[in-house]
Design an enzyme around this catalytic site. Structure first.
Site, PDB file in Angstrom:
ATOM      1  N   CYS A  98       0.813  -1.232   0.000  1.00 49.23           N
ATOM      2  CA  CYS A  98       0.000   0.000   0.000  1.00 49.23           C
ATOM      3  C   CYS A  98       0.841   1.274   0.000  1.00 49.23           C
ATOM      4  O   CYS A  98       0.328   2.351  -0.312  1.00 49.23           O
ATOM      5  CB  CYS A  98      -0.937   0.013   1.197  1.00 49.23           C
ATOM      6  SG  CYS A  98      -1.978  -1.439   1.264  1.00 49.23           S
ATOM      7  N   ASN A 102     -10.388  -0.348   0.223  1.00 48.77           N
ATOM      8  CA  ASN A 102      -8.927  -0.262   0.286  1.00 48.77           C
ATOM      9  C   ASN A 102      -8.355  -0.679  -1.068  1.00 48.77           C
ATOM     10  O   ASN A 102      -8.435  -1.839  -1.440  1.00 48.77           O
ATOM     11  CB  ASN A 102      -8.425  -1.189   1.404  1.00 48.77           C
ATOM     12  CG  ASN A 102      -6.911  -1.137   1.575  1.00 48.77           C
ATOM     13  OD1 ASN A 102      -6.194  -0.623   0.721  1.00 48.77           O
ATOM     14  ND2 ASN A 102      -6.435  -1.684   2.678  1.00 48.77           N
ATOM     15  N   HIS A 105      -3.733   6.945   3.596  1.00 44.93           N
ATOM     16  CA  HIS A 105      -4.110   5.711   2.902  1.00 44.93           C
ATOM     17  C   HIS A 105      -5.517   5.304   3.341  1.00 44.93           C
ATOM     18  O   HIS A 105      -5.835   5.294   4.519  1.00 44.93           O
ATOM     19  CB  HIS A 105      -3.096   4.615   3.249  1.00 44.93           C
ATOM     20  CG  HIS A 105      -3.507   3.255   2.797  1.00 44.93           C
ATOM     21  ND1 HIS A 105      -3.966   3.021   1.525  1.00 44.93           N
ATOM     22  CD2 HIS A 105      -3.549   2.061   3.439  1.00 44.93           C
ATOM     23  CE1 HIS A 105      -4.269   1.734   1.406  1.00 44.93           C
ATOM     24  NE2 HIS A 105      -4.025   1.134   2.557  1.00 44.93           N
TER      25      HIS A 105
END
Ligand code: UT7
Length: 332
Positions: free
Chosen positions: A118, A289, A259
């Site tokens: 990520c 996500n 994030h």
């Protein structure tokens, strides 16, 4: 080379792509034992986008990359370096960037992938920035892209409700003093590599091995609760260091884009850093996500919603498998 090339890198163009098909919490209720109520209160996610049959990573990379190139007002042949940040490549060999290169027409760009889960997009910002600063590259195209739903275990309710597909892209160019990426920092802690992993599908347990199939190894696994705590501490801690180094106070920041993993994490990090709720951007409810695509998608949406304008100070921070994390303060 003129001094401008040595100051920093700015975001000259930006864009994103989300596949058309969506999967709602109600859809997931039919797949695993879960509920809209659980997913909403624990994660803030309401729906996520899913690649269509026949669509794969490079299709997403090309859509987002084209937008960023057009937004920068350059032609594809002017791109010198092309980085794809992804944890879910088109295939193991060659790099997704190499497959996407001719499709985007960035034929003069050295093209390769960055693997930092990520945090991949923010890692790529730092890599791309180095080549802008040393004067060897003029246009750097960075695409964060994921097809996570292809690697999700649809029998594991702890992970399958979280992830979505998408891509976001930027073009970096040289920035004059005081513009672009003002401060950036990145960290890795491999002692916690087991927190988020896909144990199969690599050289230890190839995808066709007995262990991979019997033990369902080529799927995303996450120790959610443990990861949650480290994620909040790591993103808040590094972002504070970056803000302090730049001498920027929380109230001076226009927008904070963490994030998009979980609404509770987004809120907790924002609170620790002393930001007001309206300074913290979130689109996790509608995209879930999307790992390395998360920040460039959110940033493009923030710009299009009028929440981020040229000259504004924005901070991005990412966290993910590795463990990896990174924060950047940018004058957009
Ligand atoms: O992108 C990389 C970074 N990723 C992250 O930072 C993600 C970090 N972690 C998280 O976001 C959260 O930990 C999760 C959303 C993954 C999980 O939330 P949680 O509040 O930490 O839940 P939990 O894992 O502690 O599970 C609580 C309960 C468990 O039941 P018991 O053992 O208490 O009876 C789970 O089995 O919730 C249960 N549960 C579910 N129930 C309904 C777990 N997943 C589900 C589900 N639906 N989908």
């Amino acid at each position: 080379m003129h001094d401008i090339s040595r100051s920093s890198a700015r975001i000259a163009g930006i864009g994103y792509y989300l596949p058309e098909k969506t999967l709602t919490n109600a859809d997931l209720e039919k797949i695993v034992e879960t509920s809209d109520e659980w997913i909403t209160t624990r994660t803030g996610i309401k729906k996520r986008h899913v690649v269509a049959e026949g669509e794969a990573l490079v299709d997403l990379v090309v859509r987002a990359g084209n937008e960023a190139i057009a937004d920068a007002g350059i032609i594809p042949e002017e791109v010198d370096l092309f980085l794809v940040a992804t944890a879910t490549p088109e295939q193991p060999i060659p790099a997704s960037a190499a497959i996407a290169q001719p499709k985007l027409g960035v034929v003069n760009a050295v093209s390769f992938d960055i693997s930092a889960a990520c945090s991949g997009f923010v890692y790529a910002l730092n890599v791309g920035r180095q080549f802008i600063m040393n004067g060897t590259m003029r246009n750097v195209l960075i695409v964060g892209a994921e097809c996570l739903t292809r690697y999700v275990d649809w029998s594991d309710r702890k992970t399958c409700v979280l992830f979505g597909d998408g891509a976001g892209a930027v073009v970096l160019q040289a920035a004059p003093e005081g513009e672009g990426i003002l401060e950036i920092d990145w960290k890795t802690d491999g002692t916690l590599s087991g927190f988020i992993s896909m144990p199969g599908g690599g050289s230890r347990f190839p995808p066709h091995s007995k262990e991979s199939i019997d033990q369902r190894l080529p799927f995303i696994k996450m120790m959610g609760n443990e990861t949650f705590k480290v994620a909040v501490r790591a993103m808040a801690g590094l972002s504070k260091e970056v803000l302090d180094r730049a001498g920027v106070k929380p109230e001076d920041l226009h927008l904070f884009i963490p994030h998009q993993a979980n609404q509770r994490i987004i809120q907790a990090v924002g609170k620790r850093l002393g930001f007001r709720a309206e300074q913290v951007y979130s689109n996790v409810a509608s995209v879930g996500n999307t790992s390395s695509a998360s920040i460039p998608i959110a940033m493009t949406q923030a710009i299009r919603e009028g929440r981020l304008e040229r000259g504004d100070l924005v901070m991005v921070t990412a966290f993910g498998g590795g463990l990896t994390w990174a924060s950047a303060l940018i004058r957009y």
